[in-house]
Design a protein around this motif. Structure first.
Motif, PDB file in Angstrom:
ATOM      1  N   HIS A  61     -27.159 -28.031  43.957  1.00  0.00           N
ATOM      2  CA  HIS A  61     -28.054 -27.759  43.419  1.00  0.00           C
ATOM      3  C   HIS A  61     -29.100 -29.211  42.852  1.00  0.00           C
ATOM      4  N   LYS A  62     -28.788 -30.740  43.216  1.00  0.00           N
ATOM      5  CA  LYS A  62     -29.663 -31.666  43.084  1.00  0.00           C
ATOM      6  C   LYS A  62     -29.426 -32.611  43.769  1.00  0.00           C
ATOM      7  N   SER A  92     -29.047 -27.067  32.816  1.00  0.00           N
ATOM      8  CA  SER A  92     -30.102 -28.085  34.347  1.00  0.00           C
ATOM      9  C   SER A  92     -31.382 -27.177  33.577  1.00  0.00           C
ATOM     10  N   THR A 144     -33.395 -27.583  36.092  1.00  0.00           N
ATOM     11  CA  THR A 144     -32.935 -26.719  37.302  1.00  0.00           C
ATOM     12  C   THR A 144     -32.631 -25.960  38.019  1.00  0.00           C
TER      13      THR A 144
END
Length: 93
Positions: A18-19, A57, A59
């Motif tokens: 994801h990040k 999130s 994002t």
């Protein structure tokens, strides 16, 4: 990271796609063949690597958000996807 169940090993990079956060970080949870990222609480299968629950999130995850499978071979390591280098969140000073 290596997860073992019923005598079989499942190997993945210990990075949340994801990040790019280290998934084996303080606060991670493993339950019923699933691992939860401690940063945005995305949940992934430790058998298939597939995303089970999206992150909390703003994002979203990338289109094929899943853990990167790793295979240990005689000449080194084979990655099933582009290897990701984990990053901790930046603290603004």
């Amino acid at each position: 990271m290596i997860y073992e169940k019923d005598g079989k090993e499942y190997s993945f990079l210990a990075v949340c796609p994801h990040k790019n956060r280290p998934i084996l970080f303080e606060g991670y949870k493993i339950d019923d063949d699933k691992i939860e990222c401690p940063f945005h609480h995305a949940v992934f299968s430790l058998i298939t690597g597939e995303l089970i629950k999206p992150p909390n999130s703003k994002t979203p995850c990338p289109a094929d958000c899943k853990l990167i499978k790793v295979e240990f071979i005689s000449s080194g390591v084979k990655f099933y996807g582009k290897p990701i280098i984990p990053e901790l969140p930046r603290k603004d000073t």
